[in-house]
Each structure stands twice: as structure tokens, then as C-alpha cells.
Scaffold this motif. Structure first.
Motif, PDB file in Angstrom:
ATOM      1  N   ALA A 112       8.989  -1.884 -13.483  1.00  0.00           N
ATOM      2  CA  ALA A 112       8.982  -0.470 -12.925  1.00  0.00           C
ATOM      3  C   ALA A 112       7.536  -0.449 -12.494  1.00  0.00           C
ATOM      4  CB  ALA A 112       9.542   0.273 -14.029  1.00  0.00           C
ATOM      5  N   GLU A 113       6.578  -0.506 -13.268  1.00  0.00           N
ATOM      6  CA  GLU A 113       5.220  -0.265 -12.973  1.00  0.00           C
ATOM      7  C   GLU A 113       4.834  -0.683 -11.688  1.00  0.00           C
ATOM      8  OE1 GLU A 113       3.031  -1.683 -16.294  1.00  0.00           O
ATOM      9  OE2 GLU A 113       4.019  -0.422 -17.834  1.00  0.00           O
ATOM     10  N   THR A 114       5.202  -1.995 -11.298  1.00  0.00           N
ATOM     11  CA  THR A 114       4.715  -2.565 -10.047  1.00  0.00           C
ATOM     12  C   THR A 114       5.547  -1.857  -9.000  1.00  0.00           C
ATOM     13  OG1 THR A 114       4.521  -4.827 -11.304  1.00  0.00           O
ATOM     14  CG2 THR A 114       4.642  -4.678  -8.733  1.00  0.00           C
ATOM     15  N   ALA A 115       6.877  -1.505  -9.210  1.00  0.00           N
ATOM     16  CA  ALA A 115       7.418  -0.523  -8.387  1.00  0.00           C
ATOM     17  C   ALA A 115       6.784   0.625  -8.006  1.00  0.00           C
ATOM     18  CB  ALA A 115       8.994  -0.428  -8.713  1.00  0.00           C
ATOM     19  N   ASP A 116       6.226   1.255  -8.858  1.00  0.00           N
ATOM     20  CA  ASP A 116       5.701   2.469  -8.495  1.00  0.00           C
ATOM     21  C   ASP A 116       4.333   2.344  -7.744  1.00  0.00           C
ATOM     22  OD1 ASP A 116       7.287   4.209 -10.256  1.00  0.00           O
ATOM     23  OD2 ASP A 116       5.876   3.882 -12.020  1.00  0.00           O
ATOM     24  N   GLN A 117       3.671   1.260  -8.219  1.00  0.00           N
ATOM     25  CA  GLN A 117       2.447   0.933  -7.377  1.00  0.00           C
ATOM     26  C   GLN A 117       2.858   0.477  -5.994  1.00  0.00           C
ATOM     27  OE1 GLN A 117       0.692  -2.822  -8.745  1.00  0.00           O
ATOM     28  NE2 GLN A 117      -0.993  -2.680  -7.319  1.00  0.00           N
ATOM     29  N   ALA A 118       4.007  -0.211  -5.820  1.00  0.00           N
ATOM     30  CA  ALA A 118       4.315  -0.698  -4.615  1.00  0.00           C
ATOM     31  C   ALA A 118       4.835   0.599  -3.710  1.00  0.00           C
ATOM     32  CB  ALA A 118       5.500  -1.534  -4.452  1.00  0.00           C
ATOM     33  N   GLU A 119       5.454   1.548  -4.444  1.00  0.00           N
ATOM     34  CA  GLU A 119       5.896   2.693  -3.506  1.00  0.00           C
ATOM     35  C   GLU A 119       4.776   3.609  -3.289  1.00  0.00           C
ATOM     36  OE1 GLU A 119       9.238   6.262  -4.044  1.00  0.00           O
ATOM     37  OE2 GLU A 119       8.664   5.431  -5.663  1.00  0.00           O
ATOM     38  N   ALA A 120       3.658   3.732  -3.954  1.00  0.00           N
ATOM     39  CA  ALA A 120       2.635   4.572  -3.656  1.00  0.00           C
ATOM     40  C   ALA A 120       1.831   3.774  -2.424  1.00  0.00           C
ATOM     41  CB  ALA A 120       1.553   4.549  -4.780  1.00  0.00           C
ATOM     42  N   LEU A 121       1.739   2.308  -2.479  1.00  0.00           N
ATOM     43  CA  LEU A 121       0.992   1.574  -1.415  1.00  0.00           C
ATOM     44  C   LEU A 121       1.845   1.842  -0.013  1.00  0.00           C
ATOM     45  CD1 LEU A 121       0.092  -1.701  -3.224  1.00  0.00           C
ATOM     46  CD2 LEU A 121      -1.188  -0.068  -2.125  1.00  0.00           C
ATOM     47  N   LEU A 122       3.010   1.619  -0.057  1.00  0.00           N
ATOM     48  CA  LEU A 122       4.143   1.880   1.199  1.00  0.00           C
ATOM     49  C   LEU A 122       3.703   3.387   1.726  1.00  0.00           C
ATOM     50  CD1 LEU A 122       7.198   0.013  -0.095  1.00  0.00           C
ATOM     51  CD2 LEU A 122       5.671  -0.508   1.687  1.00  0.00           C
ATOM     52  N   LYS A 123       3.461   4.315   0.798  1.00  0.00           N
ATOM     53  CA  LYS A 123       3.197   5.799   1.230  1.00  0.00           C
ATOM     54  C   LYS A 123       1.863   6.067   1.709  1.00  0.00           C
ATOM     55  CE  LYS A 123       7.111   7.879  -1.418  1.00  0.00           C
ATOM     56  NZ  LYS A 123       7.482   8.514  -2.650  1.00  0.00           N
ATOM     57  N   ALA A 124       1.003   5.284   1.384  1.00  0.00           N
ATOM     58  CA  ALA A 124      -0.521   5.475   1.678  1.00  0.00           C
ATOM     59  C   ALA A 124      -0.894   5.683   3.013  1.00  0.00           C
ATOM     60  CB  ALA A 124      -1.274   4.424   1.030  1.00  0.00           C
ATOM     61  N   PRO A 125      -1.722   6.435   3.461  1.00  0.00           N
ATOM     62  CA  PRO A 125      -2.221   6.481   4.838  1.00  0.00           C
ATOM     63  C   PRO A 125      -2.549   4.949   5.151  1.00  0.00           C
ATOM     64  CG  PRO A 125      -3.588   8.095   3.597  1.00  0.00           C
ATOM     65  CD  PRO A 125      -2.649   7.044   2.555  1.00  0.00           C
ATOM     66  N   LEU A 126      -2.010   4.889   6.671  1.00  0.00           N
ATOM     67  CA  LEU A 126      -1.880   3.470   7.142  1.00  0.00           C
ATOM     68  C   LEU A 126      -3.076   2.848   7.170  1.00  0.00           C
ATOM     69  CD1 LEU A 126       0.089   1.321   8.223  1.00  0.00           C
ATOM     70  CD2 LEU A 126      -0.204   2.416  10.510  1.00  0.00           C
ATOM     71  N   LEU A 152      12.633   3.854   0.729  1.00  0.00           N
ATOM     72  CA  LEU A 152      11.600   3.313   0.473  1.00  0.00           C
ATOM     73  C   LEU A 152      11.189   2.602  -0.978  1.00  0.00           C
ATOM     74  CD1 LEU A 152       8.813   3.381   2.381  1.00  0.00           C
ATOM     75  CD2 LEU A 152       8.177   4.965   1.130  1.00  0.00           C
ATOM     76  N   ARG A 153      11.909   3.313  -1.972  1.00  0.00           N
ATOM     77  CA  ARG A 153      11.945   2.906  -3.405  1.00  0.00           C
ATOM     78  C   ARG A 153      12.696   1.502  -3.558  1.00  0.00           C
ATOM     79  NH1 ARG A 153       9.037   3.755  -8.086  1.00  0.00           N
ATOM     80  NH2 ARG A 153       9.934   2.705  -9.725  1.00  0.00           N
ATOM     81  N   ASP A 154      13.760   1.601  -2.516  1.00  0.00           N
ATOM     82  CA  ASP A 154      14.464   0.188  -2.527  1.00  0.00           C
ATOM     83  C   ASP A 154      13.381  -0.895  -2.030  1.00  0.00           C
ATOM     84  OD1 ASP A 154      16.887   1.110  -3.667  1.00  0.00           O
ATOM     85  OD2 ASP A 154      17.317   1.658  -1.708  1.00  0.00           O
ATOM     86  N   ARG A 155      12.762  -0.725  -1.117  1.00  0.00           N
ATOM     87  CA  ARG A 155      11.568  -1.811  -0.679  1.00  0.00           C
ATOM     88  C   ARG A 155      10.839  -2.066  -1.751  1.00  0.00           C
ATOM     89  NH1 ARG A 155      10.772   0.567   5.454  1.00  0.00           N
ATOM     90  NH2 ARG A 155      12.862   0.583   6.254  1.00  0.00           N
ATOM     91  N   ALA A 156      10.263  -1.070  -2.353  1.00  0.00           N
ATOM     92  CA  ALA A 156       9.259  -1.164  -3.453  1.00  0.00           C
ATOM     93  C   ALA A 156       9.865  -1.808  -4.599  1.00  0.00           C
ATOM     94  CB  ALA A 156       8.875   0.205  -3.971  1.00  0.00           C
ATOM     95  N   ASP A 157      11.085  -1.637  -4.951  1.00  0.00           N
ATOM     96  CA  ASP A 157      11.582  -2.376  -6.047  1.00  0.00           C
ATOM     97  C   ASP A 157      11.878  -3.917  -5.594  1.00  0.00           C
ATOM     98  OD1 ASP A 157      12.261  -0.073  -7.444  1.00  0.00           O
ATOM     99  OD2 ASP A 157      14.053   0.161  -6.837  1.00  0.00           O
ATOM    100  N   MET A 158      12.134  -4.183  -4.672  1.00  0.00           N
ATOM    101  CA  MET A 158      12.242  -5.747  -4.180  1.00  0.00           C
ATOM    102  C   MET A 158      11.046  -6.298  -4.349  1.00  0.00           C
ATOM    103  SD  MET A 158      13.384  -7.504  -0.453  1.00  0.00           S
ATOM    104  CE  MET A 158      11.535  -7.089   0.111  1.00  0.00           C
ATOM    105  N   LEU A 159       9.850  -5.768  -3.688  1.00  0.00           N
ATOM    106  CA  LEU A 159       8.473  -6.376  -3.729  1.00  0.00           C
ATOM    107  C   LEU A 159       8.100  -6.555  -5.463  1.00  0.00           C
ATOM    108  CD1 LEU A 159       6.716  -4.570  -0.802  1.00  0.00           C
ATOM    109  CD2 LEU A 159       7.715  -7.004  -0.944  1.00  0.00           C
TER     110      LEU A 159
END
Length: 318
Positions: free
Chosen positions: A10-24, A205-212
Motif C-alpha cells: 500500500a505504501e509503494t502504491a501511494d508512492q507510485a500514484e504520486a509519481l504517475l501524477k507528477a509533472p511530466l 491510475l490507482r490500478d496502474r499504481a497498485d500493479m507496479l
């Protein structure tokens, strides 16, 4: 067995979601730094992929034209290939520049017998060409993974496809746990894991983060992480969906690179829909492998002539 409820996922998913939403541009800068710290950025592996048994798969994967459930696709079913023919095609792929040869069979699971014995022969033949060998055959039992390892298999591909919460929307004939169990057999047998997923199937986007996050929390993480963009095929349940836009795949590649610094991040299916400039941005973001050849199992791929132009663009100007 991998614990999906582990708090670190769950912690890594939060990190991944933040990255996926970051300025490109910020995301690209961060992932490029990670990539250069762990890899030679000029080392982009070419892998060739061949379907050794096409169509008639009993799985109901919503994206896949090889599923027997999607009769409107009209895919021509093909019988299991002869090992000698497969090894000859591997030799041609090597001559064209491929370093890794991947073989896929449209099976739900591996069954002991003549066809599995033939796969082992294919693996030995490909390894005899001094190429990496990878197969994707569906679910494995422990003894089958051990037999593949003994034959010299470099890696076993078994994608998670998406995050665990969205998975049931895409596949009903096997569970997420089934996939994790096969990956555990592969790891215990001593082979590399090739495991990634597909974006553009209607997931959040959260599903993508969860997979990663699941992938990043494997111990160790997969050595190879294919990032696929859905190729919508008419006649499949997802055939009506739009193609994935380039910024989405770039963000996935960059986030995968940051979370799994040592992995080969593979720019995989859907690459034919991206321009040379799009693909170069993926390499900047951390991709360091492509599937190479005019076809991926049953889907189109970027042509060899376009890939020649791609690598000429990447090369130094003399």
C-alpha cells in the motif's frame, strides 16, 4: 506466497500514484537519473517474440484475440509448431539483431507430455544459439518450472496484467493468486521473472499504481518488466477502447524505472502506435528493451525498417 495485504504494498502504491501524477518533466528527470545510475543507457535489448501455438485458449482475458471465448475475432487457430522450425526462426531473429527469443503458447496451463517436451527442446535449441530464451505458457507447477530451468530457460513471462482490484474486470478464469503462485514456482526454480502488465483497459491510475507496487514488492523484484499498451482488437470485449496516448506509457515506464531500478523495463505491445520521438522519450524515462520484429504473437509491431530508423536516430552522428 506473496502477501498482497502487506502494508509495504500500500505504501509503494501511494508512492507510485504520486509519481504517475507528477509533472511530466520532473518525473522524466528523476527516472532518467535513476536509469543512468544503474544502466548503460545505450544498452537497449532487442527481443523477438514468436507464437508457437496460436488461438483456442480457454482463458477469457478481455484483451486477448487468442481466447476461445471471443469467437467474433475470427483468429485462425494454428497447431503447435515443430521445434526445428522454431529454432530456425530464432536463428533468423538473431541474424536480424535480436538478443532474446521469446516463445508463447496459448495455453491455460502447462501439461506434461509431448508438447511440453517439445518446448524444452526449443529452449535448449535457442540457448544453443547463444541467445536468451523466454517462454510464456500459462500456469506452471513446481516440477515444470524446474524442468524449464534445467533446460536452460533464462526467464519465464507471466504478467499480472493489472492491479489486484481491477483484475476481476478483465479475467474470470484464473485468479491473481494463481498468477502469483506460478511466479513463486519460477523464482524457486532459479529462473528470472518477466512480469508486467497492460494499460489502457479502462483501469484507473490507482490500478496502474497498485500493479507496479505489487511488482516492486517481490523479493527480489522482477528482472524484466514489460509495459504494454492495449491494442484494441475488434471482437474482444475491449475492442472499442481508444489507443493509449504516449504520455501515459512514458509515465508508466518512468515510474517502473524509479520503483525497480535494476530491472529491464520493456517497451512492449502497442509500440507501433508511438512515433520515434515518443519511443525516445520512453528510453529517456528508463525503458531499455523492445520487442523486435513485425509481429507480437498475433498483434502488429513496429516494422524492422522503422526500428532501423529508430536506432539510427539514437546513434551518434559520424
Amino acid at each position: 506466497m506473496f502477501d498482497l495485504n502487506n502494508s509495504s504494498v500500500a505504501e509503494t502504491a501511494d508512492q507510485a500514484e504520486a509519481l504517475l501524477k507528477a509533472p511530466l518533466l520532473d518525473l522524466l528527470h528523476q527516472s532518467a537519473d535513476v536509469h543512468r545510475a544503474h544502466h548503460d543507457v545505450t544498452d537497449i535489448q532487442k527481443a523477438s517474440l514468436l507464437s508457437v501455438k496460436t488461438g483456442g485458449c480457454p482463458e477469457d482475458c478481455a484483451y486477448c484475440p487468442q481466447s476461445a471465448h471471443h469467437k467474433e475475432v475470427g483468429l485462425q487457430k494454428e497447431h503447435f509448431m515443430n521445434p526445428d522450425a522454431v529454432i530456425q526462426m530464432a536463428q533468423r531473429a538473431k541474424s536480424a539483431g535480436a538478443e532474446r527469443f521469446c516463445m508463447g503458447a496459448a495455453w491455460r496451463k502447462v501439461r506434461d507430455g509431448a508438447e511440453f517436451d517439445a518446448v524444452l527442446e526449443m529452449v535448449r535449441g535457442v540457448r544453443g544459439l547463444d541467445m536468451e530464451a523466454c517462454v510464456t505458457l500459462g500456469m506452471l507447477q513446481r516440477h515444470q518450472a524446474e524442468a524449464l530451468a534445467e533446460a536452460g530457460l533464462t526467464a519465464y513471462n507471466h504478467n499480472l496484467d493489472t492491479g489486484p482490484e481491477f483484475y476481476g474486470e478483465i479475467i474470470g478464469t484464473r485468479t491473481y493468486r494463481d498468477r502469483l503462485e506460478t511466479l513463486e514456482h519460477v523464482r524457486v526454480a532459479g529462473m528470472s521473472i518477466c512480469c508486467g502488465g497492460i494499460i489502457g483497459m479502462g483501469e484507473s491510475l490507482r490500478d496502474r499504481a497498485d500493479m507496479l507496487a505489487v511488482l516492486a514488492n517481490f523479493t527480489p523484484p522482477p528482472e524484466s518488466v514489460p509495459i504494454n499498451a492495449l491494442i484494441p482488437v475488434k471482437g474482444t470485449p475491449l475492442g472499442h477502447l481508444p489507443r493509449v496516448r504516449a504520455p501515459e506509457i512514458i509515465r508508466m515506464v518512468a515510474t517502473a524505472r524509479i520503483l525497480m531500478p535494476k530491472a529491464r523495463v520493456r517497451l512492449s505491445a502497442g509500440r507501433d502506435g508511438f512515433s520515434i520521438s515518443d519511443q525516445i522519450l520512453c528510453f529517456m524515462a528508463g525503458a531499455n528493451s523492445i520487442f523486435y520484429g513485425d509481429e507480437l504473437l498475433t498483434a502488429p509491431n513496429s516494422s524492422l525498417s522503422l526500428d532501423k530508423e529508430l536506432f539510427e536516430t539514437l546513434a551518434a552522428i559520424e
